[in-house]
Design a protein around this motif. Sequence first.
Motif, short mmCIF file in Angstrom:
data_model
loop_
_atom_site.label_atom_id
_atom_site.label_comp_id
_atom_site.label_asym_id
_atom_site.label_seq_id
_atom_site.Cartn_x
_atom_site.Cartn_y
_atom_site.Cartn_z
N LEU A 150 0.83 -1.22 0.00
CA LEU A 150 0.00 0.00 0.00
C LEU A 150 0.86 1.26 0.00
CD1 LEU A 150 -2.82 -0.93 2.55
CD2 LEU A 150 -3.03 -0.71 0.05
N PHE A 151 1.99 1.20 0.69
CA PHE A 151 2.86 2.39 0.76
C PHE A 151 3.41 2.76 -0.62
CE2 PHE A 151 2.62 0.83 5.03
CZ PHE A 151 2.58 1.98 5.80
N ASP A 152 3.70 1.74 -1.44
CA ASP A 152 4.21 1.99 -2.79
C ASP A 152 3.09 2.37 -3.76
OD1 ASP A 152 6.84 1.46 -2.04
OD2 ASP A 152 6.59 -0.69 -2.40
N ILE A 153 1.95 1.74 -3.61
CA ILE A 153 0.83 1.97 -4.52
C ILE A 153 0.20 3.34 -4.29
CG2 ILE A 153 -1.51 1.22 -5.13
CD1 ILE A 153 -0.52 -1.68 -4.50
N ILE A 154 -0.06 3.64 -3.03
CA ILE A 154 -0.77 4.89 -2.69
C ILE A 154 0.20 6.06 -2.54
CG2 ILE A 154 -2.19 6.02 -0.93
CD1 ILE A 154 -3.45 3.21 -0.43
N GLY A 155 1.37 5.78 -1.97
CA GLY A 155 2.33 6.86 -1.68
C GLY A 155 2.01 7.48 -0.34
N GLU A 156 3.02 8.07 0.27
CA GLU A 156 2.87 8.59 1.63
C GLU A 156 2.63 10.10 1.69
OE1 GLU A 156 5.73 6.79 4.43
OE2 GLU A 156 6.27 5.46 2.78
N ASP A 157 2.67 10.78 0.54
CA ASP A 157 2.49 12.23 0.53
C ASP A 157 1.01 12.60 0.61
OD1 ASP A 157 5.23 12.55 0.26
OD2 ASP A 157 5.14 12.53 -1.93
N GLY A 158 0.77 13.83 1.03
CA GLY A 158 -0.60 14.35 1.10
C GLY A 158 -1.48 13.50 2.00
N VAL A 159 -2.60 13.05 1.45
CA VAL A 159 -3.51 12.21 2.23
C VAL A 159 -3.12 10.72 2.12
CG1 VAL A 159 -5.45 13.80 2.08
CG2 VAL A 159 -5.17 12.02 0.34
N GLY A 160 -1.95 10.44 1.58
CA GLY A 160 -1.51 9.07 1.38
C GLY A 160 -1.50 8.26 2.67
N LEU A 161 -0.87 8.78 3.73
CA LEU A 161 -0.80 8.03 4.99
C LEU A 161 -2.18 7.83 5.60
CD1 LEU A 161 2.46 9.37 6.66
CD2 LEU A 161 2.02 7.07 5.78
N TRP A 162 -3.03 8.83 5.48
CA TRP A 162 -4.41 8.70 5.98
C TRP A 162 -5.13 7.58 5.23
CZ3 TRP A 162 -9.18 9.39 3.60
CH2 TRP A 162 -10.28 9.41 4.47
N THR A 163 -4.95 7.55 3.91
CA THR A 163 -5.59 6.52 3.08
C THR A 163 -5.01 5.14 3.40
OG1 THR A 163 -5.89 8.17 1.34
CG2 THR A 163 -6.11 5.85 0.70
N ILE A 164 -3.71 5.05 3.55
CA ILE A 164 -3.07 3.78 3.88
C ILE A 164 -3.60 3.26 5.22
CG2 ILE A 164 -0.87 2.71 4.57
CD1 ILE A 164 0.46 4.62 2.46
N ASP A 165 -3.67 4.15 6.21
CA ASP A 165 -4.19 3.77 7.52
C ASP A 165 -5.60 3.18 7.40
OD1 ASP A 165 -4.15 3.68 10.46
OD2 ASP A 165 -5.54 5.38 10.35
N LYS A 166 -6.41 3.82 6.60
CA LYS A 166 -7.78 3.35 6.38
C LYS A 166 -7.79 1.98 5.66
CE LYS A 166 -11.53 5.19 3.84
NZ LYS A 166 -12.17 6.31 3.22
N GLU A 167 -6.96 1.85 4.65
CA GLU A 167 -6.92 0.62 3.85
C GLU A 167 -6.36 -0.58 4.62
OE1 GLU A 167 -8.35 -0.06 0.92
OE2 GLU A 167 -9.19 1.95 1.17
#
Length: 181
Positions: A150-167
């Motif tokens: 998920l970290f590579d697919i979504i990326g950690e910038d912007g809302v990336g970490l928020w989205t990763i946390d949710k996913e």
Amino acid sequence: MERQKVTAKRSLTDETEKMLNEQIRMEGLSSAAYLSMASWCEMTGYENSAQFLYMHSDEERMHMLKLFHYINDAGGHAIQPEITDIKHRYNSLREVFEEVLDHEIAVTNSINKIVNHCYEIKDFTTMNFLNWYVEEQREEETLARRAVELFDIIGEDGVGLWTIDKEILNLGKQAAAADQA
């Protein structure tokens, strides 16, 4: 006055019992590590990842208890391991899940070592019991790998970490649903 249990004859070898007790320690370490990771996630605002890791910690404890019962039922003595040196601080959410994946791979290797030992000594009863762990580890590794991806697919910038946390929580819910199906 303490009552002593009579030791009955058994097919469980001392070496197998020792290896299973080492696996108990590994499962206990998993539970403790994931509990610590959950606390760090909760403290740093990753509520969904915390929830996922709290559930995962409970699951690892159940894996440990399953081994406890097997050893004792087979005439052995399951030993509560001392768990020390648990990491409590992480540099990033990604680091947490990379460590989860590394740990699950180590657990898989440990289970495979015990299964191989049982095969070599023709302890098919224990080998059959461990087949559940073999399949479980495939699922655990896949889940951990997906979380890291998920970290590579979504990326950690912007809302990336928020989205990763949710996913990550969604991955956990999907895995739980698949287990119940």
